[in-house]
Design an enzyme around this catalytic site. Structure first.
Site, short mmCIF file in Angstrom:
data_model
loop_
_atom_site.label_atom_id
_atom_site.label_comp_id
_atom_site.label_asym_id
_atom_site.label_seq_id
_atom_site.Cartn_x
_atom_site.Cartn_y
_atom_site.Cartn_z
N CYS A 80 0.63 -1.73 0.00
CA CYS A 80 -0.42 0.53 0.01
C CYS A 80 1.64 1.36 -0.30
O CYS A 80 1.94 1.16 0.41
CB CYS A 80 -0.76 -0.37 1.60
SG CYS A 80 -1.65 -1.27 1.23
N GLY B 138 1.03 0.03 -5.11
CA GLY B 138 -0.65 -1.35 -4.77
C GLY B 138 -1.84 -0.63 -6.36
O GLY B 138 -1.94 0.72 -6.31
N ASN C 286 -0.43 0.94 6.02
CA ASN C 286 0.64 0.18 4.64
C ASN C 286 1.74 -0.51 6.14
O ASN C 286 1.70 0.33 6.85
CB ASN C 286 1.22 1.21 4.00
CG ASN C 286 2.06 0.63 3.59
OD1 ASN C 286 3.19 1.84 3.51
ND2 ASN C 286 2.20 -0.64 2.96
N GLY C 287 1.38 -2.23 5.79
CA GLY C 287 1.65 -2.84 5.89
C GLY C 287 0.87 -4.05 6.54
O GLY C 287 0.48 -4.28 5.85
N TYR D 205 13.95 -2.52 -4.76
CA TYR D 205 12.65 -2.57 -5.55
C TYR D 205 11.59 -1.44 -5.21
O TYR D 205 10.79 -1.46 -6.29
CB TYR D 205 12.74 -4.28 -5.37
CG TYR D 205 10.77 -4.07 -6.42
CD1 TYR D 205 11.47 -4.00 -7.77
CD2 TYR D 205 9.83 -5.23 -5.67
CE1 TYR D 205 9.95 -4.77 -8.13
CE2 TYR D 205 9.50 -5.58 -6.14
CZ TYR D 205 9.10 -4.65 -7.81
OH TYR D 205 7.63 -5.44 -8.24
#
Ligand code: SF4
Length: 470
Positions: free
Chosen positions: A12, A38, A112-113, A252
């Site tokens: 996210c 996302g 997020n996570g 990445y």
């Protein structure tokens, strides 16, 4: 590499703003710049006139929001979210921000996570009578807040934050404040910025650049920020811990123009390429990188090795989410639609192909085959991450251990399986020194768990990582 064909996916991106009359539109631009984190769904909630209003949907930010969407999203504070669905799976109900309404006020939540103890907490909350609307781990946090007996909302949040484990960067919006919290290990990046008198918060600093905001500082692990008409107040909900920021953000996920915890991503990747060239030189004619994340690495490898960098692979940017998924028989073709070799560049050449990671190995094999079919004489694969041998429990969908090629095979085996002439991964020490975070704390404050199996927090090894909370 291309997330959708790699088997390695971010969960996210989050964006929040407080104190700007065009909050929803600025959130849209912020989310647009975080789209790489996302692509399954997007949403925005604004605070306006003592209430919260939202719009969300499945798809890309540009698919979910049209210009007339913003007619109903007036307000000076907003939070937004782009989602890659893993924890809880896809589906409209899991698209965030999640909006909760109650007699005592409304709140919207963007996360997020991945919460590693979400299943245990959910079972316990259900036993106490809670009813869940979604299958997302994020909703657990909202229930914990509502069940807290603390006398203030900040106290309730702190109590809830102290019960959850794992990786979380949270934005929580009420009619009166924007709350920002980062887990005590700081797995995910989260930055605070300013836009005039407004405050902005985002997963990556590229979202600040796109709206003309200036970077102020990182949100600290274990910190709770309360942003309101009175400014920003910082409190702690957990003691300071050594940071464990995700290494894959540098390798990445993050955009090259972002700074993650003070380090520019393009520069970090270039240094990874230089380090790879030192550790794993190759006799070759050209260096090429798999777009997008490995271009910077390939430039670094070329610079350090003296082998010229060439654009040997092109990404087709217009293969959308709605592209008809290929049947099993056409999957090989599917990769070709997303990535093409530049025949005139690679034909007759010994090629160093730089990529960021190998997860299952299928994509690497296809790219090596593609380069050979385009006439490459030799393909030497260099990877800017160490071998991924363990799953991630912190919000990155790395596949299960059984699917990870490096969990079962030696580097020599993998080289043979992907059909390369040679293969090398960066060392763990090389990774840390190239990224260049400050020394003096374990692993320079980076999480290396998917390379080492040493998880910075307690994890439930019997559950699938990032698994559905049902
Ligand atoms: S396990 Fe790997 S992917 Fe997950 S947070 Fe740690 S470094 Fe990132």
């Amino acid at each position: 590499m291309l997330a959708e064909i790699k088997g390695l996916n971010e969960e996210c991106g989050i964006f929040g703003i407080w104190g700007h009359e065009d909050a929803a539109r600025l959130t849209y631009y912020g989310l647009h710049s975080l789209q790489h984190r996302g692509q399954e769904g997007a949403g925005i909630v604004v605070a306006s006139g003592g209430n919260l209003f939202g719009h969300k949907g499945l798809g890309l930010v540009t698919e979910v929001f049209q210009s007339d969407t913003f007619d109903a999203l007036h307000g000076s504070a907003a939070i937004g979210h782009v989602r890659y669905s893993t924890a809880g799976g896809g589906g409209y109900e899991n698209v965030q921000p999640l909006l909760f309404r109650s007699q005592t006020g409304s709140m919207a939540l963007a996360h997020n996570g991945n919460l590693t103890n979400a299943i245990d907490l959910k079972l316990s909350l259900e036993a106490q009578g809670s009813i869940f609307q979604t299958t997302s781990d994020t909703e657990v946090f909202a229930h914990l807040i509502r069940r807290s007996q603390a006398s203030t909302f900040v106290g309730q949040m702190k109590e809830a934050l102290s019960q959850i484990e794992g990786a979380f960067a949270f934005l929580l919006l009420t009619e009166t404040a924007l709350y920002v919290a980062l887990d005590p290990h700081g797995f995910r990046p989260l930055s605070l910025g300013r836009l005039g008198s407004a405050y902005v918060v985002a997963s990556e600093t590229c979202a600040f650049d796109v709206i003309g905001a200036t970077y102020e500082r990182e949100v600290a692990p274990g910190e709770l920020l309360i942003i309101s008409g009175e400014g920003v107040r910082s409190e702690r909900f957990a003691p300071e811990q050594p940071r464990s920021i995700c290494s894959m953000e540098y390798i990445y996920f993050a955009r090259p123009d972002s700074h993650v915890d003070g380090i520019n991503i393009h520069t970090a990747r270039k240094n990874l390429g230089k380090q790879l060239a030192l550790e794993a030189p190759a006799e070759a004619d050209i260096v090429t990188g798999v777009p997008d994340s490995s271009i910077s690495v390939a430039i670094g490898y070329a610079e350090a090795s003296g082998i010229p960098y060439e654009l040997g692979l092109i990404k087709n940017r217009y293969v959308g989410r709605t592209f008809i998924q290929p049947s099993q028989a056409l999957r090989e073709q599917g990769v070709k639609m997303k990535l093409s070799p530049v025949r005139g560049v690679v034909a007759g050449k010994r090629v160093v192909m730089v990529d960021d990671s190998i997860v299952r190995g299928t994509t690497s094999r296809r790219i090596v085959t593609m380069l050979r079919e385009a006439g490459a004489l030799e393909v030497h694969v260099r990877i800017s991450a160490p071998p991924i041998t363990h799953p991630c429990f912190y919000g990155i969908d790395t596949s299960s251990k059984e699917e990870l090629i490096a969990a079962k095979h030696t580097v020599e085996d993998i080289c043979r399986l992907i059909g390369a002439d040679s293969l090398a991964f960066i060392s763990q020490e090389g990774l840390l020194s190239a990224i260049g975070r400050p020394e003096g704390i374990p692993h320079r404050g980076q999480c290396l768990a998917c390379f080492t199996g040493q998880y910075p927090t307690r994890v439930n090894q019997t559950t699938r990582p990032c698994m559905t909370v049902k």
